[in-house]
Design an enzyme around this catalytic site. Structure first.
Site, short mmCIF file in Angstrom:
data_model
loop_
_atom_site.label_atom_id
_atom_site.label_comp_id
_atom_site.label_asym_id
_atom_site.label_seq_id
_atom_site.Cartn_x
_atom_site.Cartn_y
_atom_site.Cartn_z
N ASP A 199 0.87 -1.17 0.00
CA ASP A 199 0.00 0.00 0.00
C ASP A 199 0.91 1.22 0.00
O ASP A 199 2.13 1.10 0.17
CB ASP A 199 -0.91 -0.02 1.23
N SER A 200 0.32 2.39 -0.15
CA SER A 200 1.13 3.60 -0.15
C SER A 200 1.64 3.97 1.24
O SER A 200 2.51 4.82 1.38
CB SER A 200 0.32 4.78 -0.71
N CYS A 232 -4.79 -1.61 -1.54
CA CYS A 232 -5.10 -0.20 -1.76
C CYS A 232 -6.14 -0.11 -2.86
O CYS A 232 -5.95 -0.68 -3.94
CB CYS A 232 -3.83 0.55 -2.16
N GLU A 277 -1.47 8.67 8.71
CA GLU A 277 -0.05 8.33 8.61
C GLU A 277 0.76 9.02 9.71
O GLU A 277 1.73 8.46 10.22
CB GLU A 277 0.49 8.74 7.24
N CYS A 329 -11.06 2.92 1.87
CA CYS A 329 -9.60 3.03 1.86
C CYS A 329 -9.10 2.21 3.02
O CYS A 329 -9.68 2.26 4.11
CB CYS A 329 -9.17 4.50 1.99
N HIS A 353 -6.74 2.64 4.91
CA HIS A 353 -6.34 3.46 6.06
C HIS A 353 -7.52 3.75 7.01
O HIS A 353 -7.32 3.89 8.22
CB HIS A 353 -5.79 4.82 5.60
#
Length: 265
Positions: free
Chosen positions: A7-8, A71, A152, A184, A186
């Site tokens: 994932d990012s 993602c 993040e 998402c 996240h």
């Protein structure tokens, strides 16, 4: 078995956390591509190129036999190409949980929180059109620019994050949405804040559990024996909040057993 996940940033670790609940006998290599985050602000071409680079790395360095694109944005941009390019891999993408949301809702009012790139993506639009054409559902879509970055940084419940969520959730709250898709990987990390702001009983749909079950099912078809140790390595390509990594796994037995290191990819 060797499983690659990327994932990012930190978000895909919610998928890895779900995998620890039901999957055994494997080495899991997770890449948080923080150097190139957020993917949602990149072009489709840039995202695809990066996904191929990461996949090549995982195959070369770790000989993976399964890959999870953890993602929504990266899945939309790359999954077809990756499946064509790497037919030997078990390959699992991520998509918003629209179908389970339809099954869960009692009011037929469903909210979707996602990145701008996911909401604009062809994969998401096709999914919505297919599932909603025969359903009387009111859909409240909300792009959440900046939420990934707040998570993040570990600012899941900061004053700024709460204000952002309050603004985005207000229309859903006003219309008595009873089910929200966390579009998402996240966003499950902000689940407590979302529930608190909504102020009433609500179902939050995330995809980590579905992905974990899919991995187990496909691996068993390849004669994987689902027992033994599960080893987890977390690699990151840029800056990362290691305290958040520990928080994601704090309720699992893997909290103190995860290898964490920086990798230049």
């Amino acid at each position: 078995m060797k499983v690659g996940v990327f994932d990012s940033g930190l978000g895909g670790l919610t998928v890895v956390s779900a995998i620890t609940e039901i999957f055994r006998g494997a080495d899991v290599f997770y890449i948080a591509d923080t150097k190139y985050a957020p993917y949602g602000e990149k072009t489709q071409e840039q995202i695809l190129k990066r996904c191929i680079e990461i996949t090549d790395f995982l195959i070369k360095e770790h000989q993976i036999t399964a890959l999870i694109v953890a993602c929504n944005t990266a899945t939309s941009a790359s999954i077809k190409t990756l499946r064509d390019k790497y037919p030997e891999l078990i390959l699992i993408g991520t998509e918003p949980g629209i179908k389970p949301a339809i099954e869960a809702t009692k009011t037929n009012n469903i909210g979707v929180l996602a990145t701008p790139a996911t909401l604009k993506g062809d994969k998401y639009q096709l999914l919505v059109n297919e599932l909603f054409k025969s359903k009387q559902i009111s859909l409240f879509e909300q792009a959440c620019p900046g939420l990934v970055e707040q998570i993040e940084k570990g600012e899941v419940s900061s004053e700024l994050t709460i204000k952002m969520l309050e603004t985005w959730l207000e229309p859903m709250k006003r219309n008595r949405v009873d089910t929200i898709v966390l579009g998402c990987t996240h966003y499950p990390l902000a689940s407590d804040a979302i529930k608190q702001i909504m102020g009433y009983d609500i179902s939050l749909i995330q995809t980590g559990w579905a992905i974990a079950k899919r991995l187990k099912s496909l691996s068993l078809e390849k004669n994987h024996i689902n027992e033994g140790l599960l080893n987890i390595s977390v690699y990151f390509t840029g800056d990362i909040n290691q305290n958040m990594i520990k928080k994601i796994f704090e309720k699992t037995e893997y909290n103190k057993k995860i290898t964490i290191r920086k990798y230049d990819i």
